[in-house]
Design a protein around this motif. Structure first.
Motif, PDB file in Angstrom:
ATOM      1  N   VAL A 296     -12.943  -2.517 -10.995  1.00 43.29           N
ATOM      2  CA  VAL A 296     -11.321  -3.045 -10.032  1.00 43.29           C
ATOM      3  C   VAL A 296     -10.730  -3.514 -11.490  1.00 43.29           C
TER       4      VAL A 296
ATOM      5  N   PRO B 152       0.876  -4.764  -3.973  1.00 44.89           N
ATOM      6  CA  PRO B 152      -0.154  -4.258  -3.887  1.00 44.89           C
ATOM      7  C   PRO B 152      -1.035  -4.610  -5.546  1.00 44.89           C
TER       8      PRO B 152
ATOM      9  N   GLU C  78     -10.463   3.472   0.597  1.00 45.67           N
ATOM     10  CA  GLU C  78      -9.253   2.824  -0.589  1.00 45.67           C
ATOM     11  C   GLU C  78      -8.588   3.230  -1.811  1.00 45.67           C
ATOM     12  N   CYS C  79      -9.142   4.502  -1.973  1.00 47.95           N
ATOM     13  CA  CYS C  79      -9.367   5.457  -2.753  1.00 47.95           C
ATOM     14  C   CYS C  79      -7.623   6.285  -2.566  1.00 47.95           C
TER      15      CYS C  79
ATOM     16  N   PHE D 215      -4.647   3.519  -2.992  1.00 47.76           N
ATOM     17  CA  PHE D 215      -4.381   2.916  -4.055  1.00 47.76           C
ATOM     18  C   PHE D 215      -3.029   4.390  -4.618  1.00 47.76           C
TER      19      PHE D 215
ATOM     20  N   ASP E 212      -0.145   3.964  -2.801  1.00 47.57           N
ATOM     21  CA  ASP E 212       0.772   3.099  -3.455  1.00 47.57           C
ATOM     22  C   ASP E 212       1.288   2.931  -5.309  1.00 47.57           C
TER      23      ASP E 212
END
Length: 333
Positions: free
Chosen positions: A131, A252, A311-312, A315, A318
């Protein structure tokens, strides 16, 4: 979670018929034991020698030892990553022997700007490597050395802002900031990180926004004023605050986040193969050699960060939502 069946020596030796029955009843077990039988092809939607390539080679140097096979990259640059995804989804076999390795932030924003020829639900990311939050920075000689100075100026006139490409998480962060403060910004795509840094340093633009890894590499030539996420490296980004903290927002993290993706059909048709990819990917983060390899390519150790399917997916969701919201202001993408 995949349930594993363990076959003991006694079970195998009991009768030939029992062994044959086990084979017929659970072919997936044998597939998992034999996978992979050849190298894994990885489609990379950017040029060879770039940041994604360096990141890929660092990670797979460790992953291949866990998986027991090598990874063969193919590079398909063009149209901000669209070309690589179109080729992967159109030509690669959905058999778990073909993966895509992309930068989720800007590449997912592509789909918000213009839908691809394939259904975006037909692939998903299962393994995030790192990240790298986006940030706002000025040249060292800029007359605007604080965020207060920038906001005050941008409430009087439209300030020019360099970005590596319009449809980018850094661009989204800036537009959200303008919406929150009433500041007026005009994004200027400067084609790549080096040009975006140079634009701020030379004064071609008032300031720039970019993923922070490139800004850290620029050293004293620039000064970071705001991070569109968490400042994980402190002084290397001039102890700049995060946007949510500084402006009471709930944005985010606007990240450059590289991750491995796979055909959904491959994961569904070959669950044991997919499980082995997942397990060995996660195991790579437990090996100290990974951090060494990542840092050797210039990556900040604080940015190496495991992320799984959930998590992916969050994201990606978002990015699609924010891309749709700000699409009218990103029409140059």
């Amino acid at each position: 979670m995949t349930r594993k069946t363990f076959i003991t020596r006694r079970t195998l030796l009991s009768t030939g018929a029992a062994a044959s029955a086990m084979t017929l009843a659970a072919p997936g077990i044998l597939r998992a034991q034999s996978f992979p039988e050849r190298n894994i092809s990885v489609y990379i939607p950017t040029r060879e020698g770039g940041g994604a390539d360096r990141n890929f080679r660092a990670f797979t140097s460790v992953w291949k030892e866990k998986l027991g096979t090598d990874f063969e990259p193919g590079f398909y640059p063009g149209a901000s990553g669209r070309v690589g995804y179109e080729i992967y989804m159109g030509k690669a076999e959905p058999d778990c022997y073909s993966l895509i390795f992309g930068n989720m932030g800007p590449e997912v924003l592509n789909w918000a700007m213009q839908e691809p020829t394939f259904d975006i639900n037909d692939y998903f990311y299962f393994g995030r490597v790192d990240v790298d939050p986006s940030c706002l920075f000025v040249g060292a000689e800029s007359p605007f050395q604080t965020m207060d100075a920038i906001i005050e100026e941008a409430q009087k006139r439209t300030m020019t802002v360099g970005t590596s490409r319009m449809a980018h998480p850094a661009s989204i962060g800036l537009l959200a900031l303008g919406e929150k403060t009433g500041a007026s910004f005009n994004l200027i795509p400067l084609s790549g990180g080096k040009n975006t840094v140079a634009g701020a340093v030379t004064g071609e633009v008032d300031f720039s926004v970019l993923t922070s890894g490139s800004v850290v590499a620029a050293g004293d030539a620039v000064k970071t004023l705001l991070v569109f996420g968490e400042n994980r490296v402190g002084e290397r980004l001039d102890n700049a605050p995060g946007i949510n903290e500084a402006f009471d927002m709930n944005l985010p993290e606007m990240l450059s986040a590289r991750a491995f993706g796979i055909h959904r059909a491959a994961a569904e048709q070959y669950p044991d193969r997919y499980a082995r990819l997942q397990e060995t990917f996660a195991a790579s983060f437990e090996d100290p050699a990974l951090l060494e390899a990542y840092v050797a390519t210039g990556g900040a150790p604080e940015y190496l960060s495991y992320g799984g399917v959930e998590e992916c997916a969050q994201f990606m969701k978002d990015m699609l939502e924010l891309g749709a919201k700000y699409k009218p202001l990103l029409t140059g993408a």
